[in-house]
Scaffold this active site. Structure first.
Site, PDB file in Angstrom:
ATOM      1  N   ASP A  29      54.545 -41.451  18.208  1.00  0.00           N
ATOM      2  CA  ASP A  29      54.576 -42.342  17.404  1.00  0.00           C
ATOM      3  C   ASP A  29      55.424 -41.957  16.192  1.00  0.00           C
ATOM      4  O   ASP A  29      55.330 -40.961  15.600  1.00  0.00           O
ATOM      5  CB  ASP A  29      53.336 -42.935  17.114  1.00  0.00           C
ATOM      6  CG  ASP A  29      53.369 -44.515  16.478  1.00  0.00           C
ATOM      7  OD1 ASP A  29      54.461 -45.203  16.807  1.00  0.00           O
ATOM      8  OD2 ASP A  29      52.355 -45.009  16.182  1.00  0.00           O
ATOM      9  N   HIS A  61      64.746 -42.402  17.877  1.00  0.00           N
ATOM     10  CA  HIS A  61      64.431 -42.182  19.517  1.00  0.00           C
ATOM     11  C   HIS A  61      64.996 -41.063  20.075  1.00  0.00           C
ATOM     12  O   HIS A  61      64.442 -39.832  20.549  1.00  0.00           O
ATOM     13  CB  HIS A  61      64.589 -43.459  20.351  1.00  0.00           C
ATOM     14  CG  HIS A  61      63.717 -44.585  19.979  1.00  0.00           C
ATOM     15  ND1 HIS A  61      62.398 -44.387  19.804  1.00  0.00           N
ATOM     16  CD2 HIS A  61      64.127 -45.929  20.001  1.00  0.00           C
ATOM     17  CE1 HIS A  61      62.127 -45.449  19.893  1.00  0.00           C
ATOM     18  NE2 HIS A  61      62.752 -46.651  19.518  1.00  0.00           N
ATOM     19  N   LEU A 112      53.821 -25.366  34.079  1.00  0.00           N
ATOM     20  CA  LEU A 112      53.231 -26.624  33.207  1.00  0.00           C
ATOM     21  C   LEU A 112      53.578 -27.893  34.008  1.00  0.00           C
ATOM     22  O   LEU A 112      54.795 -28.137  34.389  1.00  0.00           O
ATOM     23  CB  LEU A 112      54.075 -26.574  31.834  1.00  0.00           C
ATOM     24  CG  LEU A 112      53.689 -28.044  30.809  1.00  0.00           C
ATOM     25  CD1 LEU A 112      52.256 -27.874  30.483  1.00  0.00           C
ATOM     26  CD2 LEU A 112      54.690 -27.980  29.695  1.00  0.00           C
TER      27      LEU A 112
HETATM   28  C1  FPP Z   1      57.073 -44.669  19.278  1.00  0.00           C
HETATM   29  O1  FPP Z   1      57.956 -44.651  18.229  1.00  0.00           O
HETATM   30  C2  FPP Z   1      57.956 -44.220  20.411  1.00  0.00           C
HETATM   31  C3  FPP Z   1      58.345 -44.941  21.630  1.00  0.00           C
HETATM   32  C4  FPP Z   1      58.057 -46.376  21.937  1.00  0.00           C
HETATM   33  C5  FPP Z   1      59.100 -44.178  22.516  1.00  0.00           C
HETATM   34  C6  FPP Z   1      58.781 -42.661  22.550  1.00  0.00           C
HETATM   35  C7  FPP Z   1      59.536 -42.144  23.664  1.00  0.00           C
HETATM   36  C8  FPP Z   1      60.436 -41.076  23.564  1.00  0.00           C
HETATM   37  C9  FPP Z   1      60.374 -40.182  22.337  1.00  0.00           C
HETATM   38  C10 FPP Z   1      61.195 -40.388  24.717  1.00  0.00           C
HETATM   39  C11 FPP Z   1      60.254 -39.900  25.763  1.00  0.00           C
HETATM   40  C12 FPP Z   1      61.080 -39.442  26.621  1.00  0.00           C
HETATM   41  C13 FPP Z   1      60.446 -38.630  27.596  1.00  0.00           C
HETATM   42  C14 FPP Z   1      61.520 -37.944  28.395  1.00  0.00           C
HETATM   43  C15 FPP Z   1      59.475 -38.213  27.749  1.00  0.00           C
HETATM   44  P1  FPP Z   1      58.123 -46.140  17.664  1.00  0.00           P
HETATM   45  O2  FPP Z   1      59.360 -46.663  18.155  1.00  0.00           O
HETATM   46  O3  FPP Z   1      56.844 -47.296  18.091  1.00  0.00           O
HETATM   47  O4  FPP Z   1      58.051 -45.760  16.182  1.00  0.00           O
HETATM   48  P2  FPP Z   1      57.564 -46.928  14.848  1.00  0.00           P
HETATM   49  O5  FPP Z   1      55.941 -47.114  15.274  1.00  0.00           O
HETATM   50  O6  FPP Z   1      57.893 -45.985  13.733  1.00  0.00           O
HETATM   51  O7  FPP Z   1      58.282 -48.078  14.866  1.00  0.00           O
END
Ligand code: FPP
Length: 277
Positions: A35, A52, A146
């Site tokens: 997050d 992201h 893993l």
């Molecule tokens: C939360 O940050 C993050 C997400 C909803 C997306 C997380 C996904 C990735 C990092 C990519 C994963 C990829 C793989 C290959 C596993 P947010 O957007 O909710 O942040 P905020 O709460 O600060 O707005």
């Protein structure tokens, strides 16, 4: 741990942390709620997509580091069933980034013995995302290192409902629905990632104290570690700190330690202020 110590310099700030980790008491399975990508970007006046993208680098790093440390399974919450509520442009960006990352990293994942699996309603994803994930799963199926579970279009409640419906469907097919009694073991065996032990440690970044519909069934006795660090800043130091914190926990799974002092009937009478019967 050896593979990690082999690449760390004794002068690095992570060295004492890595040396302090007890290799005999590692969490076998770590789950992560990644997050804070959006806030990380906002603090830098960057678009959320930049957060992201930076979050993808943290994904690459945690996979490499968990493999070096000797963790058996890592489950990453990439996209929840609720995340469809986000603007379409953001959802599209997440798919693009995911495909870009998986395609670029796949040869290295194969070479490093990593197994990629997915949990969630993956058949409801855009076709090019599903095919990219299927390709990664089949290319890494024979690997024995893993296990990385990508939770995508995942919801804990949806997972439990899907499991119960599968149990019911199987019982109907066998003509045994009328006498069906659903047990905990049956539910566990019908979850998306059945067979993978429950997480020992859940890490949540960005300081929020929520489970957010993640692994509701499997987290029953998981140790929870919340760090204020935003996901794009989460690196080896944070991972080692989380593992060290986990190793200080007293895990009793509802039971008591051998040296716990329990009261005699007489002592309980005295505590309640009643005379013995
Ligand atoms: C939360 O940050 C993050 C997400 C909803 C997306 C997380 C996904 C990735 C990092 C990519 C994963 C990829 C793989 C290959 C596993 P947010 O957007 O909710 O942040 P905020 O709460 O600060 O707005």
């Amino acid at each position: 741990m050896k593979a990690l110590l082999d690449i760390l310099k004794p002068t690095s700030s992570d060295w004492p942390l890595a040396k302090a980790v007890d290799p005999e008491r590692l969490p076998q399975h770590i789950a992560v709620i990644m997050d804070g990508n959006g806030r990380w970007a906002g603090r830098r006046n960057l678009p959320r997509a930049a957060g992201h993208k930076a979050g993808m680098n943290s994904v690459r790093e945690i996979i490499e580091n968990c493999a070096r440390i000797g963790i058996e399974a890592l489950t990453l919450y990439a996209f929840s069933v609720e995340n469809w509520k986000r603007p379409r442009a953001e959802v599209e960006t997440l798919w693009r980034l995911l495909r870009f990352y998986v395609e670029r990293e796949l040869p290295k994942l194969v070479e490093n013995g990593i197994q990629i699996r997915t949990i969630g309603r993956t058949d409801e994803l855009p076709a090019n995302v599903t095919s990219c994930l299927r390709k990664a799963e089949s290319a890494t199926r024979q690997n024995r290192g893993l296990v990385v579970n990508i939770a995508i279009n995942y919801g804990g409640r949806t997972e439990i409902a899907d499991a119960v419906n599968r149990i019911l469907e199987n019982a109907r097919r066998a003509g045994a629905a009328d006498s069906l009694v659903v047990t905990e073991e049956m539910i566990s065996a019908h979850l998306y990632g059945a067979g993978i032990p429950d997480p020992d440690l859940l890490i949540r970044t960005s300081g929020e104290l929520r489970i957010s519909n993640f692994l509701l069934w499997q987290l029953a006795y998981t140790e929870i570690y919340v760090t204020p660090t935003f996901w794009p800043d989460f690196g080896l130091t944070d991972l080692l700190e989380a593992i060290l914190n986990f190793q200080k926990r007293d895990r009793r799974f509802g039971a008591l330690n051998k040296d716990a002092v329990t009261a005699t009937d007489e002592q309980v009478d005295e505590l309640l202020g009643v005379s013995a019967t």
